[in-house]
Design an enzyme around this catalytic site. Structure first.
Site, mmCIF file in Angstrom:
data_model
loop_
_atom_site.group_PDB
_atom_site.id
_atom_site.type_symbol
_atom_site.label_atom_id
_atom_site.label_comp_id
_atom_site.label_asym_id
_atom_site.label_seq_id
_atom_site.Cartn_x
_atom_site.Cartn_y
_atom_site.Cartn_z
ATOM 1 N N CYS A 137 0.013 2.260 -5.280
ATOM 2 C CA CYS A 137 -0.885 3.285 -5.794
ATOM 3 C C CYS A 137 -0.321 4.677 -5.537
ATOM 4 O O CYS A 137 0.514 4.881 -4.651
ATOM 5 C CB CYS A 137 -2.257 3.163 -5.145
ATOM 6 S SG CYS A 137 -3.184 1.720 -5.682
ATOM 7 N N HIS A 141 0.840 -1.191 0.000
ATOM 8 C CA HIS A 141 0.000 0.000 0.000
ATOM 9 C C HIS A 141 0.879 1.246 0.000
ATOM 10 O O HIS A 141 1.973 1.257 0.587
ATOM 11 C CB HIS A 141 -0.912 0.020 1.231
ATOM 12 C CG HIS A 141 -2.040 -0.971 1.142
ATOM 13 N ND1 HIS A 141 -2.780 -1.142 0.009
ATOM 14 C CD2 HIS A 141 -2.547 -1.837 2.064
ATOM 15 C CE1 HIS A 141 -3.714 -2.066 0.228
ATOM 16 N NE2 HIS A 141 -3.572 -2.512 1.463
#
Length: 828
Positions: A465, A416
């Site tokens: 991301c 993440h």
């Protein structure tokens, strides 16, 4: 029932109780195939005669109908009446011991030899291997005998090694002259058996040393890389490579992408070279199910030039360059000046088991695959899974200790992440919900520390991301030096997500799926990433959703395939090698003897730098013991060990999917993850459980084993704070080691309009101080896609954690603000 004493009296030689107790339908396939073949081919002493003999024993009686069913098997393709008969016998409990007695009655000696065990049997054969000069060579040979007093003799070719009379041949500090063929003779009274020959090849890398000590035992890795050559027509071409592996690697040379006939040796020699021999060369090494490639090198050929002085003389290569400037043919085909690294170091981090956020799958496979590829490029690799904030900071500090002038440094992160105000943040597994920059590591701060080391190349591959995190306050960008050696490869564009592929098994993320196809290419690193971007652009499931973005300030043709030529002192090089090897030392495989007479092998393998695999294998057991198993237990509570996944019969059952092909068979396996949390030496208990025909209950023996701190545990990454260079240097509010607490107040969300400059195909920007940075998998559950262009099944942004407040809402600035921030970041 036949007693054990009666069985022994009828046996020719000695057979173990375990072998005789094995059901006939569970015999090993090679044995079963030979046995069926022998019974099917015999008319008088074949399967029908065996059925008649067995029918006289009421325990395993075969009916006429069942015999007819066996005979019908001849009508089937590759059908076997004998195999059907043995299956019926096995279902009734017939063992190999019973079958041996029946076959002796039948008188089929060929079939009897298939199931009869020799009186002295070599269980573990020595394996051929390739090892580097100066390291330890270990060859093992273990035998099972009908009586005690087994003796071992080791030979190199025909010369006996009198100092080595045990089951393990250990040679410390091997030299090139120790290469050769080794064999072991096992003696028990007047009976003896020879092991198989084991070929040993000792490689001397010299100045071409690669990534220091070899990888985990048995893993294939290139140690000696071929070198580019510039020759004159008629010269002899000699290219050398060498790989470490067990069993001994095999080689196949390729020229311009095609395999060369009769070029399967470690050293390629082509006499009397012609223009057709110039071009690209590389070699494929294979060992077992593994394979790897050397770097691709260029061979240039030019005309041989003679200069008239007082007489004719032939020029050397150096003289040729002084005189050959007019030789256009050679200049056009000659290789450019070769760039090199003083060392190559890579830190790979993959976070997948998050405490407060959705878990991921791909980082484990991505880190494993990238580790193996980078090792082939002579990188010292540290690969870590599931790190907390403190562990990530300390891992970066250890990474920085290996960097110095001219080193190629590579940092890969999968997990993440997010991007705010031109800076990228990697999210540790213990990050709270919501998280801010104070809980994460800033990539640009790591780059600033790498620049202080005067590295030759800085590569960041960020598979995460790059969405906004509105919980962060605006903070100043980190001021970076203007250096022409920085490359960022983002798995996705700004304000976009990176994707995993939906699959029931193990699979790569989209970025690594295409990167691993190109990483070994001998091209400038930005050219490699450009090709990866083109490949990703043709992938239908993520087309228009994920596109590789490249930012670079690279001004030279730096490539990950560049050779390593240490420019510092030998002592400094040795110190750096020891620092890296400190985190990659596996415990030595050991043999444990128990009071009952059983012996087990305790072995170790490294799946990652912080994941250890322990396996136990029965080497020998007493004759009166019908079965036994060796299990490991009593591990420290600091470690992440699931009791339900310990001591499994296959590596996959314990979670070891990536190393299963290289682990020994017929063992029990246990996977120990999170070694960085280990504060003391790793101590555990080995419990041997044995069953005896004369006892109703199993008997247990236990031994305590201390293997010290294995692998990354030696570096004590568990410390909360370190007085390191990271703490002393990173003073920006969102640096890897220091961040103030941000206000929990929310900034207004902007409309999700993407900047036109970053909205479509991969971008390749010149990197300047403060330029916007990287990202990967967002805190939201990622949208998975089926691989192979199958229909997509997206779970697009699920709105955060349950309740709608747990995970930061990520959006983007409006066009004017985003462009202003981007343009300001480009100013010096």
């Amino acid at each position: 029932m036949y007693s054990g004493k009666a069985d022994m009296s009828r046996s020719v030689g000695s057979r173990s109780s375990e072998s005789r107790a094995l059901r006939v339908d569970l015999l090993k396939e090679p044995v079963l195939s030979r046995l069926c073949d022998a019974l099917d081919k015999s008319n008088v002493k074949g399967w029908r005669r065996l059925g008649d003999v067995v029918s006289s024993d009421r325990r395993f009686q075969i009916s006429p109908e069942e015999m007819e069913l066996c005979s019908l098997k001849v009508l089937e393709l590759e059908g076997s009446p004998s195999r059907m008969l043995l299956r019926l016998l096995g279902e009734r409990g017939c063992t190999a011991g019973h079958l041996t007695d029946y076959l002796r009655t039948v008188g089929n000696e060929d079939a009897l030899r298939c199931v009869k065990q020799p009186s002295l049997q070599v269980l573990i054969q020595p394996l051929s291997a390739s090892v580097p000069r100066g390291h330890t060579l270990r060859l093992s040979c273990h035998a099972r005998a009908p009586s005690p007093g087994v003796q071992y003799q080791w030979f190199k070719s025909r010369e006996e090694l009198p100092a080595h009379c045990g089951p393990d041949l250990v040679l410390d500090g091997v030299l090139v002259r120790d290469s050769g063929f080794y064999i072991c003779r096992v003696n028990c009274g007047e009976v003896f058996e020879f092991s198989r020959w084991a070929q040993v090849e000792v490689l001397d890398p010299g100045a071409r040393a690669g990534a220091g000590p070899p990888a985990a035992e048995g893993r294939l890795r290139v140690l000696i890389q071929p070198r580019p050559r510039q020759l004159a027509v008629g010269d002899t071409l000699r290219l050398e490579c060498g790989a470490l592996g067990r069993p001994l690697p095999r080689y196949q040379w390729h020229h311009n992408g095609a395999p060369l006939p009769n070029a399967s040796q470690r050293i390629l020699t082509i006499p009397n070279t012609q223009h057709a021999h110039r071009g690209r060369y590389r070699c494929e090494a294979s060992s077992g199910n593994e394979r790897c490639w050397t770097n691709e090198v260029h061979v240039a050929l030019g005309p041989r030039i003679s200069v008239q002085s007082s007489g004719a003389m032939e020029c050397s290569e150096e003289d040729f360059y002084g005189l050959g400037a007019s030789s256009n043919d050679f200049v056009q085909n000659g290789a450019p000046e070769e760039l090199c690294a003083t060392d190559k170091v890579a830190l790979l981090m993959g976070n997948l088991s998050y405490m407060n956020h959705p878990p991921l799958k791909a980082p484990m496979v991505d880190v494993y695959d990238l580790t193996n590829l980078l090792r082939q490029l002579d990188f010292k690799v540290v690969s870590l899974l599931d790190l907390t904030e403190a562990e990530m900071r300390n891992a970066v500090d250890e990474f920085l200790l290996l960097l110095h002038k001219g080193v190629y440094g590579l940092l890969y992160y999968a997990g993440h992440g997010y991007e705010n105000y031109g800076n990228s943040f990697m999210v540790p597994v213990d990050a709270p919900s919501p998280y801010r920059s104070a809980h994460c590591l800033c990539v640009q701060s790591v780059l600033q520390l790498m620049q202080d080391k005067q590295t030759g190349l800085n590569v960041f591959l960020l598979d995460m991301c790059r969405k906004r995190n509105i919980h962060d306050d605006p903070t100043p960008n980190i001021l970076l030096r203007v250096t022409a050696n920085i490359v960022f490869g983002y798995a996705t564009c700004q304000d976009a997500e990176a994707f995993e592929l939906s699959s029931s098994g193990l699979t790569n993320g989209v970025f690594l799926k295409f990167l691993k196809r190109r990483l070994l290419d001998d091209e400038k690193i930005t050219v490699v990433l450009d090709k990866v971007a083109e490949d990703m652009g043709q992938f239908d499931p993520t087309k228009g959703k994920q596109a590789l973005e490249i930012r670079s300030s690279l001004s030279e043709r730096r490539a990950l395939t560049d050779p390593v030529l240490p420019a510092h002192s030998a002592d400094l090089a040795l110190a750096h090698n020891r620092q890296w090897a400190k985190a990659h030392e596996l415990p030595e495989s050991m043999l444990l003897d128990f009071d009952c007479g059983a012996r087990i092998q305790l072995g170790f393998a490294a799946e990652f730098s912080n994941v250890l695999v322990i396996y136990t294998h029965i080497v020998k057991k007493p004759e009166d013991m019908t079965s036994c198993q060796a299990r490991v237990t009593d591990f420290s509570q600091e470690l992440d060990v699931d009791p339900k996944e310990m001591n499994r019969e296959t590596p996959e059952e314990t979670g070891v999917y990536l190393l299963s092909d290289s682990l020994p068979q017929h063992s029990l396996y246990t996977r120990i993850s999170g070694l960085q949390k280990l504060k003391e030496a790793l101590v555990f208990t080995v419990v041997l459980q044995g069953t005896f025909s004369s006892l109703d209950e199993p008997v247990h023996w236990a031994r305590s084993v201390d293997i010290g701190k294995p692998l990354i545990a030696r570096l004590d990454l568990h410390h909360v704070v370190r007085g390191s260079s990271c703490l002393q240097t990173c003073l920006t509010p969102h640096s890897p080691s220091r961040s103030p607490a941000h206000s929990p107040s929310r900034s207004p969300a902007h409309s999700p309009t993407r900047s036109p400059a970053l909205s479509h195909s991969p971008q390749h920007h010149g990197l300047q101080p403060g330029a916007p940075g990287p990202g990967r998998r967002s805190p939201h559950r990622l949208s998975p896609y089926l691989e192979g262009g199958a229909a997509c099944c997206p779970r697009l942004l699920e709105g955060g954690a349950p309740g709608g407040t747990g995970v930061p809402i990520e959006t983007t600035d409006d066009i004017e603000e985003l462009q202003a921030v981007y343009m300001n970041s480009l100013q010096l």
